[in-house]
Scaffold this active site. Structure first.
Site, mmCIF file in Angstrom:
data_model
loop_
_atom_site.group_PDB
_atom_site.id
_atom_site.type_symbol
_atom_site.label_atom_id
_atom_site.label_comp_id
_atom_site.label_asym_id
_atom_site.label_seq_id
_atom_site.Cartn_x
_atom_site.Cartn_y
_atom_site.Cartn_z
ATOM 1 N N ARG A 188 9.425 6.149 -3.388
ATOM 2 C CA ARG A 188 9.618 7.162 -4.438
ATOM 3 C C ARG A 188 11.038 7.665 -4.484
ATOM 4 N NH1 ARG A 188 5.227 10.271 -2.276
ATOM 5 N NH2 ARG A 188 3.333 9.385 -3.124
ATOM 6 N N GLU A 220 -3.087 6.117 19.289
ATOM 7 C CA GLU A 220 -3.756 4.912 18.794
ATOM 8 C C GLU A 220 -3.045 3.660 19.279
ATOM 9 O OE1 GLU A 220 -5.174 6.229 14.618
ATOM 10 O OE2 GLU A 220 -4.683 4.100 14.433
ATOM 11 N N ARG A 279 -8.202 -6.981 14.097
ATOM 12 C CA ARG A 279 -7.425 -6.140 14.993
ATOM 13 C C ARG A 279 -8.336 -5.034 15.473
ATOM 14 N NH1 ARG A 279 -3.491 -7.560 17.860
ATOM 15 N NH2 ARG A 279 -2.169 -5.697 17.758
ATOM 16 N N TYR A 323 -9.815 -5.243 3.507
ATOM 17 C CA TYR A 323 -9.080 -4.052 3.945
ATOM 18 C C TYR A 323 -9.392 -2.918 2.962
ATOM 19 C CZ TYR A 323 -4.749 -1.884 5.879
ATOM 20 O OH TYR A 323 -3.825 -1.088 6.492
ATOM 21 N N ARG A 358 0.594 5.668 16.586
ATOM 22 C CA ARG A 358 0.700 7.036 16.068
ATOM 23 C C ARG A 358 -0.037 8.025 16.952
ATOM 24 N NH1 ARG A 358 -2.512 5.619 10.394
ATOM 25 N NH2 ARG A 358 -4.343 4.687 11.358
ATOM 26 N N ARG A 378 0.827 -1.208 0.000
ATOM 27 C CA ARG A 378 0.000 0.000 0.000
ATOM 28 C C ARG A 378 0.858 1.255 0.000
ATOM 29 N NH1 ARG A 378 -5.202 -0.078 2.526
ATOM 30 N NH2 ARG A 378 -4.741 1.760 3.758
ATOM 31 N N ASP A 381 -10.431 0.796 1.537
ATOM 32 C CA ASP A 381 -10.410 2.239 1.796
ATOM 33 C C ASP A 381 -11.779 2.816 1.431
ATOM 34 O OD1 ASP A 381 -7.949 2.806 2.889
ATOM 35 O OD2 ASP A 381 -6.940 2.825 0.956
HETATM 36 P P1 FAD Z 1 -18.226 0.686 8.953
HETATM 37 O O1 FAD Z 1 -17.806 2.099 8.931
HETATM 38 O O2 FAD Z 1 -17.577 -0.227 9.928
HETATM 39 O O3 FAD Z 1 -19.809 0.657 9.165
HETATM 40 C C1 FAD Z 1 -20.522 -0.479 9.578
HETATM 41 C C2 FAD Z 1 -21.657 -0.014 10.466
HETATM 42 O O4 FAD Z 1 -22.486 -1.128 10.758
HETATM 43 C C3 FAD Z 1 -21.178 0.554 11.800
HETATM 44 O O5 FAD Z 1 -21.749 1.834 12.024
HETATM 45 C C4 FAD Z 1 -21.693 -0.470 12.825
HETATM 46 O O6 FAD Z 1 -22.054 0.120 14.059
HETATM 47 C C5 FAD Z 1 -22.902 -1.042 12.112
HETATM 48 N N1 FAD Z 1 -23.253 -2.388 12.554
HETATM 49 C C6 FAD Z 1 -22.465 -3.477 12.621
HETATM 50 N N2 FAD Z 1 -23.139 -4.529 13.107
HETATM 51 C C7 FAD Z 1 -24.404 -4.094 13.346
HETATM 52 C C8 FAD Z 1 -25.577 -4.701 13.870
HETATM 53 N N3 FAD Z 1 -25.585 -5.979 14.264
HETATM 54 N N4 FAD Z 1 -26.699 -3.962 13.994
HETATM 55 C C9 FAD Z 1 -26.714 -2.639 13.635
HETATM 56 N N5 FAD Z 1 -25.628 -2.020 13.137
HETATM 57 C C10 FAD Z 1 -24.491 -2.724 12.992
HETATM 58 N N6 FAD Z 1 -10.025 4.679 4.523
HETATM 59 C C11 FAD Z 1 -9.525 5.660 3.714
HETATM 60 O O7 FAD Z 1 -9.932 5.753 2.553
HETATM 61 N N7 FAD Z 1 -8.612 6.568 4.187
HETATM 62 C C12 FAD Z 1 -8.137 6.513 5.468
HETATM 63 O O8 FAD Z 1 -7.305 7.352 5.853
HETATM 64 C C13 FAD Z 1 -8.622 5.491 6.321
HETATM 65 N N8 FAD Z 1 -8.177 5.403 7.593
HETATM 66 C C14 FAD Z 1 -8.665 4.419 8.405
HETATM 67 C C15 FAD Z 1 -8.199 4.363 9.719
HETATM 68 C C16 FAD Z 1 -8.687 3.396 10.587
HETATM 69 C C17 FAD Z 1 -8.193 3.359 11.988
HETATM 70 C C18 FAD Z 1 -9.640 2.447 10.114
HETATM 71 C C19 FAD Z 1 -10.161 1.365 11.035
HETATM 72 C C20 FAD Z 1 -10.096 2.497 8.804
HETATM 73 C C21 FAD Z 1 -9.619 3.477 7.933
HETATM 74 N N9 FAD Z 1 -10.099 3.598 6.631
HETATM 75 C C22 FAD Z 1 -9.598 4.577 5.806
HETATM 76 C C23 FAD Z 1 -11.140 2.684 6.092
HETATM 77 C C24 FAD Z 1 -12.573 3.221 6.277
HETATM 78 O O9 FAD Z 1 -12.829 3.422 7.655
HETATM 79 C C25 FAD Z 1 -13.562 2.193 5.731
HETATM 80 O O10 FAD Z 1 -13.285 1.909 4.377
HETATM 81 C C26 FAD Z 1 -15.040 2.599 5.822
HETATM 82 O O11 FAD Z 1 -15.344 3.285 6.988
HETATM 83 C C27 FAD Z 1 -15.877 1.331 5.760
HETATM 84 O O12 FAD Z 1 -17.243 1.638 5.758
HETATM 85 P P2 FAD Z 1 -18.289 0.459 6.022
HETATM 86 O O13 FAD Z 1 -19.637 1.064 5.874
HETATM 87 O O14 FAD Z 1 -17.948 -0.720 5.192
HETATM 88 O O15 FAD Z 1 -18.018 -0.013 7.531
HETATM 89 N N1 UDP Z 2 3.594 0.766 7.936
HETATM 90 C C1 UDP Z 2 4.818 0.715 8.545
HETATM 91 N N2 UDP Z 2 5.350 1.852 9.076
HETATM 92 C C2 UDP Z 2 4.707 3.038 9.035
HETATM 93 C C3 UDP Z 2 3.448 3.099 8.401
HETATM 94 C C4 UDP Z 2 2.911 1.936 7.871
HETATM 95 O O1 UDP Z 2 5.422 -0.341 8.623
HETATM 96 O O2 UDP Z 2 5.239 4.044 9.543
HETATM 97 C C5 UDP Z 2 3.040 -0.495 7.390
HETATM 98 C C6 UDP Z 2 2.151 -1.228 8.409
HETATM 99 O O3 UDP Z 2 2.315 -2.613 8.223
HETATM 100 C C7 UDP Z 2 0.760 -0.817 7.990
HETATM 101 C C8 UDP Z 2 0.915 -0.768 6.466
HETATM 102 O O4 UDP Z 2 2.236 -0.249 6.260
HETATM 103 O O5 UDP Z 2 -0.215 -1.752 8.411
HETATM 104 C C9 UDP Z 2 -0.099 0.082 5.748
HETATM 105 O O6 UDP Z 2 -0.035 1.393 6.280
HETATM 106 P P1 UDP Z 2 -1.242 2.385 6.175
HETATM 107 O O7 UDP Z 2 -0.809 3.692 6.707
HETATM 108 O O8 UDP Z 2 -1.775 2.320 4.786
HETATM 109 O O9 UDP Z 2 -2.276 1.711 7.178
HETATM 110 P P2 UDP Z 2 -3.753 2.169 7.645
HETATM 111 O O10 UDP Z 2 -4.061 3.471 7.006
HETATM 112 O O11 UDP Z 2 -4.636 1.080 7.173
HETATM 113 O O12 UDP Z 2 -3.641 2.232 9.121
#
Ligand code: FAD
Ligand code: UDP
Length: 369
Positions: free
Chosen positions: A175, A299, A248, A346, A279, A171, A348
């Protein structure tokens, strides 16, 4: 009251589906077990600072249609993610680029940096990377692997880098330019006023009920609509009857500090193993807001256990085998499964939107034929 669609989950997947179906004139009910809409992209206003409650979210995509789609609901700012890594007190630029190579080795030209990496990755000559460790060393060599990848990744995933799939590290860009932009996509930003506003706009005209767990009253909720879209964990839907998929989880420790600027950047990663968080996010820098206070979040990754939020699917072999079995079971259920938790992917945000739009288009074409 009978609905055309019941949507379980008001996250991005559920909200895009709700919007599109409502636009087609369908009667839709969205339920969510949380007390707010938006799932993991939910943001909360803290005196002018939009706090990303479930981790930093930066929207990025190469798909112009998806970029135009999100911008049709809210305006996005021009935030560019340029995180730093703190390794034993030394600050290094991410992703791996000419700045990082200069800071580590003093190399100044792409040629010098490439020669250094070639020397560093020699141990991988002739080996096809089969896990994250091999993939990382083969991409950037042992130095960067040891300082910036190994500790962070093992904290993040709770597993040895040798036991993790190679794709996770692919991911990140590598560069040979002095460019600290974490993403290589054409479009990037954060919604002005936060992600909750984006979801609110998607859900205009849609009936939403919060604090309702579908699985606690499945039989009742199955009767309220002709069709169901489920976006929760697929294993939970089937009462974990084939076994539990692993995730996780994360714990967020958020503090308000009476200081204008705490760390000078939205994201700083702590890449050494001994610091328990991965972070620190300083939320105000996503929006460049001016306030006298600031809000920061540490986090802490953890293994998922009952009662925790399942944030990241663990796409290793054991879990993928189990997921495939659940996917087979799902085929005989009259329910549409979608989103990060139902597809155990996984994903986005831009990929979730694309996947939701595709699902809706497929429904439309089935209904037409
Ligand atoms: P979710 O957002 O998980 O929505 C599912 C919903 O279903 C939740 O509100 C939950 O409460 C509900 N639900 C589950 N079970 C039930 C039930 N039994 N009854 C009623 N409701 C229920 N993506 C990016 O593009 N850029 C980023 O920088 C980025 N950073 C991230 C950082 C973190 C820490 C995480 C965890 C993810 C990140 N993502 C990022 C990914 C992004 O969060 C997801 O792609 C997106 O939110 C997924 O949407 P979803 O609707 O599939 O799931
Ligand atoms: N990663 C790493 N060092 C960093 C940042 C990311 O080793 O400083 C690795 C780590 O395994 C992570 C993966 O690169 O799970 C993808 O990073 P990203 O920032 O895309 O993760 P997310 O946004 O899903 O937390």
């Amino acid at each position: 009251m009978k609905y055309d669609y019941l949507i379980v989950g008001s996250g991005l997947f559920g909200s895009v589906c709700a919007h599109e179906l409502t636009k087609q004139g369908k009667k839709v009910l969205v339920i969510d077990k949380r007390g707010h809409i938006g799932g993991n992209i939910y943001t909360e206003n803290n005196n002018g600072i939009q706090v990303h409650k479930y981790g930093a979210h930066i929207f990025h995509t190469n798909d112009k249609e998806i970029w135009d789609y999100v911008n049709s609901f809210v305006e996005f700012n021009r935030f560019t993610n340029a995180p730093l890594a703190n390794y034993k007190g030394q600050l290094l630029n991410l992703p791996f680029n000419m700045n990082t190579f200069y800071q580590l080795w003093g190399t100044k030209t792409p040629e010098e940096a490439k020669a250094k990496i070639a020397e560093q990755r020699k141990e991988m000559d002739g080996i096809e990377p089969s896990n994250l460790e091999e993939q990382a060393i083969s991409l950037v060599g042992r130095d960067i692997y040891e300082k910036l990848i190994k500790g962070y990744t093992e904290k993040q995933w709770g597993r040895d880098c040798k036991d993790l799939p190679a794709f996770i590290i692919r991911r990140l860009p590598v560069r040979f330019t002095y460019d600290n932009n974490y993403f290589s996509d054409n479009y990037q930003g954060v919604p002005k006023g936060g992600y909750t506003k984006l979801i609110e706009k998607m859900l205009v005209g849609v009936e939403v009920r919060l604090n309702i767990d579908f699985l606690k009253d499945k039989e009742y909720y199955k009767r309220v609509a002709d069709n169901i879209i489920y976006t929760g964990p697929i294993d939970e839907y089937f009462d974990n009857k084939l076994g539990k998929l692993e995730y996780r989880s994360l714990e967020f420790k958020t503090r308000t500090i009476e200081q204008e600027n705490y760390q000078g950047n939205a994201v700083i990663n702590y890449t050494e193993r001994d610091i328990p968080f991965t972070r620190i996010i300083e939320h105000k820098h996503f929006d460049h807001v001016t306030t006298n206070h600031t809000v920061v979040t540490e986090e802490y990754p953890s293994e998922w256990k009952e009662g925790d939020e399942p944030y990241y699917p663990i796409n290793d072999e054991r879990n993928m085998q189990l997921f495939k079995q659940y996917r087979e079971l799902a085929k005989s259920e009259n329910v549409i499964f979608g989103g990060r938790l139902s597809e155990y992917k996984y994903y986005d945000m831009h990929q979730v939107i694309r996947s939701a739009l595709n699902k809706i288009a497929k429904l439309e074409s089935t209904n037409d034929s």
